[in-house]
Design a protein around this motif. Structure first.
Motif, PDB file in Angstrom:
ATOM      1  N   ASP A  54      -9.701  -3.369  62.882  1.00  0.00           N
ATOM      2  CA  ASP A  54     -10.481  -3.430  61.648  1.00  0.00           C
ATOM      3  C   ASP A  54     -10.355  -4.757  60.895  1.00  0.00           C
ATOM      4  O   ASP A  54      -9.973  -4.789  59.722  1.00  0.00           O
ATOM      5  N   TYR A  56     -11.336  -8.274  58.860  1.00  0.00           N
ATOM      6  CA  TYR A  56     -12.253  -8.589  57.758  1.00  0.00           C
ATOM      7  C   TYR A  56     -12.001 -10.046  57.377  1.00  0.00           C
ATOM      8  O   TYR A  56     -10.852 -10.461  57.224  1.00  0.00           O
ATOM      9  N   ASN A  96      -7.705   0.885  57.964  1.00  0.00           N
ATOM     10  CA  ASN A  96      -8.866   0.025  57.733  1.00  0.00           C
ATOM     11  C   ASN A  96      -8.582  -0.823  56.495  1.00  0.00           C
ATOM     12  O   ASN A  96      -7.793  -0.428  55.629  1.00  0.00           O
ATOM     13  N   ILE A  98     -10.554  -3.928  53.669  1.00  0.00           N
ATOM     14  CA  ILE A  98     -11.665  -4.759  53.218  1.00  0.00           C
ATOM     15  C   ILE A  98     -11.101  -5.769  52.218  1.00  0.00           C
ATOM     16  O   ILE A  98     -10.036  -5.548  51.638  1.00  0.00           O
ATOM     17  N   LYS A 184     -21.219   3.114  55.320  1.00  0.00           N
ATOM     18  CA  LYS A 184     -21.881   1.893  54.867  1.00  0.00           C
ATOM     19  C   LYS A 184     -22.686   2.215  53.607  1.00  0.00           C
ATOM     20  O   LYS A 184     -23.032   3.373  53.361  1.00  0.00           O
ATOM     21  N   ALA A 270     -21.403  -3.893  65.089  1.00  0.00           N
ATOM     22  CA  ALA A 270     -21.627  -4.954  64.110  1.00  0.00           C
ATOM     23  C   ALA A 270     -23.094  -5.365  64.174  1.00  0.00           C
ATOM     24  O   ALA A 270     -23.602  -5.669  65.261  1.00  0.00           O
ATOM     25  N   HIS A 313     -13.598  -0.901  65.711  1.00  0.00           N
ATOM     26  CA  HIS A 313     -14.344  -1.321  64.513  1.00  0.00           C
ATOM     27  C   HIS A 313     -14.618  -2.813  64.628  1.00  0.00           C
ATOM     28  O   HIS A 313     -13.774  -3.562  65.119  1.00  0.00           O
ATOM     29  N   TYR A 315     -16.475  -6.444  62.616  1.00  0.00           N
ATOM     30  CA  TYR A 315     -16.896  -7.024  61.338  1.00  0.00           C
ATOM     31  C   TYR A 315     -17.735  -8.272  61.601  1.00  0.00           C
ATOM     32  O   TYR A 315     -17.293  -9.200  62.286  1.00  0.00           O
ATOM     33  N   ASP A 317     -19.369 -11.715  60.333  1.00  0.00           N
ATOM     34  CA  ASP A 317     -19.146 -12.760  59.332  1.00  0.00           C
ATOM     35  C   ASP A 317     -20.448 -13.517  59.120  1.00  0.00           C
ATOM     36  O   ASP A 317     -20.846 -14.334  59.955  1.00  0.00           O
ATOM     37  N   PHE A 323     -18.665 -12.382  64.983  1.00  0.00           N
ATOM     38  CA  PHE A 323     -18.086 -11.113  64.583  1.00  0.00           C
ATOM     39  C   PHE A 323     -16.694 -10.982  65.183  1.00  0.00           C
ATOM     40  O   PHE A 323     -16.362 -11.612  66.184  1.00  0.00           O
TER      41      PHE A 323
END
Length: 339
Positions: A54, A56, A96, A98, A184, A270, A313, A315, A317, A323
């Motif tokens: 996960d 970020y 997870n 963020i 989301k 993603a 998972h 992410y 960018d 990603f």
């Protein structure tokens, strides 16, 4: 008389088939033939055990990630290729995280019922306890006010944390054991959730905290992760049956595509800024990263992951168009599209 009866029977069958066709979702068979590799992967071995996952990217282009089994938070600086570990409370097992615009790291304390805020400079942590009945914060996402919506899979809850007051509001799906998972927020500031324990998607009304459930037409579907495109279409991956699906809220239509491999198990996703949905197929080791063009509605790329799997998972960018994802075998990866 027998001919007339036969004609009536055929007509009746035709009507039934037509009704079924109109009410059923649209399925698209997997594409045949190999796909080109339109992705460059960079991999770094994480220096600690414990399921790196996960990631970020913060406002300084540093990559934060969870060591779930290892019970830590970590930061990776790509320019220097350096890792740094941060301690979290014993028994947290962060699932997870963020990162806010201000650089604060928020993580889900999956095993000890809290959401934590970690100061990236000092490493100090402030814990926000969960209300009774919410034991396992799972996946987090910011809304427009930078408050945090989250899922709690085993608790069968969806929550909203006010990051200023610490107040937590709770929403409960009508379906028991629906296992809220991926989450989301759409352009209307509403959270959408994949209910992994059933064949449903859901969205929560932020004012009333009412959960609105939407059934995927296939009873055995189990959506795990989801993405929302600029047109507010909901894209989901059905983990056990291997489909990528699209739900259009404005028309209530479903359309699905089978991943083009044997026994696919799509997991991490993603959506990039060029209309490509990158999907981790965890059906075999090493995992495969597929790309799906949401405009042409075709799979356009496949890439094996050298370090193996599983990829839970991902992410994207928006700043550099790449990603990031973690691999259970102990790697942190960056995917860079070739065109």
């Amino acid at each position: 008389m027998r001919i007339h009866s036969k004609l009536l029977s055929l007509t009746f069958q035709s009507i039934i088939c037509t009704i079924f066709y109109l009410s059923a979702p649209i399925y698209t068979a997997a594409q045949e033939g190999g796909l080109p590799n339109k992705l460059t992967l960079r991999e770094w071995k994480v220096p600690w055990q414990g399921l790196p996952r996960d990631p970020y990217v913060d406002n300084k282009q540093r990559v934060w990630f969870c060591g779930q089994a290892g019970n830590y938070i970590a930061r990776f600086t790509p320019t220097a290729e350096q890792f740094k570990q941060f301690e979290v409370p014993e028994g947290t097992h962060p699932h997870n995280l963020i990162v806010s615009k201000q650089g604060q790291v928020w993580y889900a304390g999956n095993r000890n019922a809290h959401i934590g805020r970690l100061d990236p400079e000092t490493g100090k942590i402030h814990q926000y306890p969960m209300p009774k009945g919410v034991n396992d914060p799972h996946t987090l996402v910011f809304n427009r006010q930078d408050n945090i919506w989250f899922t709690a899979q085993q608790s069968n809850r969806i929550g909203l944390l006010d990051v200023h007051s610490g107040q937590v509001k709770i929403a409960t799906p009508q379906t028991a054991n629906s296992r809220p998972y991926g989450i989301k927020v759409d352009s209307q500031n509403r959270p959408w959730v994949a209910l992994f324990g059933t064949n449903k998607l859901a969205w929560v009304d932020p004012k009333t905290m009412v959960v609105n459930e939407i059934s995927i037409p296939r009873p055995n579907a189990r959506p795990r992760r989801l993405e929302i495109d600029p047109s507010n279409n909901i894209w989901y991956v059905d983990y056990p049956e291997g489909y990528l699906g699209r739900y259009t809220p404005s028309t209530k239509d479903f359309k699905e595509w089978k991943l083009p491999t044997e026994n696919p198990r799509p997991y991490g996703t993603a959506l990039d800024n060029r209309g490509r949905l990158w999907i981790a197929d965890t059906g075999k080791i090493p995992n495969i990263i597929f790309a799906f063009d949401i405009k042409t509605e075709k799979f356009i790329s496949q890439t094996p992951v050298p370090s193996g799997g599983n990829i839970r998972h991902m992410y994207f960018d928006n700043k550099d168009g790449s990603f990031w994802f973690g691999v259970d075998s102990g790697f942190l990866d960056q995917g860079i599209p070739k065109d």
